[in-house]
Design an enzyme around this catalytic site. Structure first.
Site, PDB file in Angstrom:
ATOM      1  N   ALA A  34       0.822  -1.217   0.000  1.00  0.00           N
ATOM      2  CA  ALA A  34       0.000   0.000   0.000  1.00  0.00           C
ATOM      3  C   ALA A  34       0.855   1.266   0.000  1.00  0.00           C
ATOM      4  O   ALA A  34       2.086   1.216   0.072  1.00  0.00           O
ATOM      5  CB  ALA A  34      -0.928  -0.015   1.212  1.00  0.00           C
ATOM      6  N   HIS A  35       0.164   2.407  -0.059  1.00  0.00           N
ATOM      7  CA  HIS A  35       0.856   3.691  -0.176  1.00  0.00           C
ATOM      8  C   HIS A  35       1.693   4.004   1.059  1.00  0.00           C
ATOM      9  O   HIS A  35       1.363   3.647   2.173  1.00  0.00           O
ATOM     10  CB  HIS A  35      -0.129   4.829  -0.485  1.00  0.00           C
TER      11      HIS A  35
END
Length: 339
Positions: free
Chosen positions: A233-234
């Site tokens: 994920a980011h």
């Protein structure tokens, strides 16, 4: 190729006859011109009957008079031997007329672009890189020298890919991070304006996804190997030489040190840190920081030794519950008798 030539290229000694070899195979299926490995003691019985021309093995297992490559690290040296015989994927070289290269893009020397590759504005493709059909390179991306991108790999805008990277089919780097703000009318998308930065010698498996950061960079360190179907994920920051196995999910803003190993289907919550050398067992769920060298398993995760004890006890729980109930009844009966 002569066996002596193979030995010289991988830095090993050999015993027996110096024969011609042309390939590699298992002990069970190898032929007279093949090299076969002995990497596990359970395959020792196959050694007596193998038809392999040569065997890669430790000195203590080398059959007398047979042609052998002598190793102290069978798995590592076998990888080097196989590399000598591995045929690279692909059949084209140069830039196909069916590839689209934006006029503002820069293409290095010796690059191969297959049909239907798209290279966007201001993208840079390093010398010797190979991009297979359907690869999308967004604007302002940078692909390192000698990188290989297999069919349908996507690099969204601003993604930076280090030298010698290998990205397998269908992987997506730089897609939007999962960011939303809740409002009276529903979920409002938070624009993700950062990027993804991948280090040198990184390999990323098929259909893996690495999200762009909200503001800065999602990073993967040099030498890290990521399996198929992994979600990163980011804002994740991953160290060097990590091993991330299939179906792992890493939530946003999590930090991994160097040499971290995450086994299949492990899940990490957001905003935690795993120190250097942490190992997480398959299907474990990690919800807290882990100091360097920690080995955990289970969901929620716990110390590996505790997890193994719990795993052994689980099948015994029904009988333990029956024993507890019998003891409770006996205690109640004894207490009633006193009254």
């Amino acid at each position: 190729m002569r066996l002596s030539e193979v030995a010289g290229k991988v830095g090993l000694t050999f015993s027996g006859h110096d024969i011609d070899v042309s390939g590699v195979n298992t002990l069970a299926k190898a032929g007279p011109e093949d090299i076969a490995p002995l990497m596990n003691r359970k395959y020792l019985p196959q050694l007596a009957n193998t038809q392999a021309g040569a065997v890669l093995c430790e000195a203590k297992h080398a059959p007398e008079g047979a042609s052998c490559l002598i190793t102290q690290n069978p798995k590592l040296d076998w990888a080097r031997v196989v590399a000598l015989f591995a045929k690279p994927q692909g059949c084209l070289s140069g830039i196909s007329s069916q590839a689209f290269v934006h006029p503002e893009a820069a293409i290095g020397a010796g690059v191969t672009l297959y049909p239907f590759v798209f290279v966007g504005a201001r993208a840079q493709i390093g010398a010797g890189a190979t991009l297979f059909p359907g690869v999308y390179i967004g604007e302002d991306c940078s692909v390192g020298v000698n990188a290989t991108l297999y069919p349908n790999v996507v690099l969204m805008a601003g993604t930076i890919l280090g030298p010698n990277a290998i990205i397998h089919a269908g992987a997506v780097l730089g897609s939007d991070g999962y960011g939303y703000a809740q409002g009276p009318a529903g979920h409002v998308k938070v624009p993700q304006v950062g990027n993804v930065v991948i280090g040198a010698d990184v390999e990323i498996g098929a259909n893996a996804a690495i999200d762009r950061a909200a503001l800065e960079s999602t990073t993967v360190g040099d030498g890290t190997k990521i399996d198929n179907l992994v979600q990163i994920a980011h804002n994740v920051e991953m160290g060097k030489h990590c091993l991330i196995i299939s179906q792992v999910g890493i939530a946003g803003s999590t930090k991994l040190g160097n040499g971290v190993v995450l086994a299949g289907q492990a899940g990490l919550r957001d905003n935690i840190s795993l120190g250097d050398g942490v190992q997480v067992a398959a299907q474990a769920g990690v919800g807290q920081d882990l100091p360097p060298g920690t080995i955990v398993g289970g969901s929620p995760s716990m110390d590996a030794a505790t997890y193994l004890k719990v795993s052994l006890l689980l099948p015994k729980l029904p009988e333990l519950m029956r024993r507890v109930k019998r003891l409770e009844k006996a205690a109640e009966a004894k207490e009633s008798g006193h009254e």
